[in-house]
Structure formats: C-alpha cells, structure tokens
Motif scaffolding. Structure first.
Motif, short mmCIF file in Angstrom:
data_model
loop_
_atom_site.label_atom_id
_atom_site.label_comp_id
_atom_site.label_asym_id
_atom_site.label_seq_id
_atom_site.Cartn_x
_atom_site.Cartn_y
_atom_site.Cartn_z
N TRP A 51 0.86 -1.19 0.00
CA TRP A 51 0.00 0.00 0.00
C TRP A 51 0.89 1.24 0.00
N PHE A 52 0.45 2.23 -0.76
CA PHE A 52 1.11 3.52 -0.84
C PHE A 52 0.07 4.61 -0.60
N ARG A 53 0.52 5.83 -0.36
CA ARG A 53 -0.41 6.94 -0.24
C ARG A 53 0.24 8.21 -0.79
N GLN A 54 -0.62 9.11 -1.24
CA GLN A 54 -0.15 10.40 -1.75
C GLN A 54 -1.03 11.50 -1.21
N ALA A 55 -0.43 12.33 -0.38
CA ALA A 55 -1.13 13.48 0.18
C ALA A 55 -1.04 14.65 -0.79
N PRO A 56 -1.95 15.61 -0.68
CA PRO A 56 -1.93 16.76 -1.59
C PRO A 56 -0.58 17.48 -1.56
N GLY A 57 -0.02 17.70 -2.74
CA GLY A 57 1.24 18.42 -2.83
C GLY A 57 2.47 17.64 -2.45
N LYS A 58 2.30 16.34 -2.19
CA LYS A 58 3.44 15.51 -1.78
C LYS A 58 3.62 14.34 -2.73
N GLU A 59 4.80 13.75 -2.67
CA GLU A 59 5.06 12.58 -3.49
C GLU A 59 4.38 11.35 -2.88
N ARG A 60 4.14 10.38 -3.72
CA ARG A 60 3.58 9.13 -3.25
C ARG A 60 4.60 8.44 -2.34
#
Length: 126
Positions: free
Chosen positions: A36-45
């Motif tokens: 699992w990965f995640r990507q927050a607004p304005g940030k890299e995955r």
C-alpha cells in the motif's frame, strides 16, 4: 498486466477507523508481495506497508506502525489495509500495487511493478 481496484476510503474523524480493499486481476496474485502507498496533496507518493505472498511477513513505515494492519486473501485476490486511530496526517489517496519481482520478501524498499489504479481517498478530520 495487473489491474488494481482500490476501495473503502471515506471521510472519518480523528481516532476513527477505515478498512481499505484492493482487488487485483490479470496475474498470479499469490506469488507477489503486495504493498500500500499513499499520496497526500502536494506531496510525493510514499510507501506505507507491504505483505509477503503468504501473509506471514509484513513491513510498515514508522508513521503507521501499531495503527495500520495489512492482510491479504489469496483466494479472493485481495489485499486489505485496516487503519485504526486515524490522524489528520493520514489524509491522502491510497493505492495498492504488486512487487516488481515475484517470490520476494517485502522490505521498506518495496518497488511497485504495475500501473497504478485510481486509488481511494481517505480524509481524516480533526
């Protein structure tokens, strides 16, 4: 090529829980570690967690250790992410992916090998 479909996201208050699912098709699911990965607004995955092909080995980043649990059901070609004690900083689009190499034990250096799905949005309010 594997098709990945994530689901289960939503809006939850801080301290709440969500369970994400990722359905995979198009490949022999059970021979690959899944992550699992995640990507927050304005940030890299960023990588979050991974599980070995049998489910016997898991790895987590420090930020989610003790709060998130990754699991899998090879009969259903599905991997899950149980998220408890959610924090506003967990807000992100969450994605799953398969390891780029089969039969490998996952580490924090997990490298995804498939095209990304659409992800599922998790929003944690304070």
């Amino acid at each position: 090529q594997v098709q990945l479909v994530e689901s289960g996201g939503g809006l939850v208050q801080a301290g709440g829980s969500l369970r994400l699912s990722c359905a995979a098709s198009g490949r022999t699911f059970s021979i690959y570690a899944m992550g699992w990965f995640r990507q927050a607004p304005g940030k890299e995955r960023e990588f979050v967690a991974a599980i070995s092909r049998s489910g016997g080995s898991t790895v987590y980043i420090d930020a989610v250790k003790g709060r998130f649990t990754i699991s899998r059901d090879n009969a259903k070609n599905t991997v899950y992410l149980q998220m408890n004690s959610l924090k506003p900083e967990d807000t992100a689009v969450y994605f799953c992916n398969a390891d780029s190499v089969p039969l490998r034990t996952p580490t924090l250096e997990f490298r995804p090998g498939e095209p990304w799905g659409q992800g599922t949005q998790v929003t944690v309010s304070s």
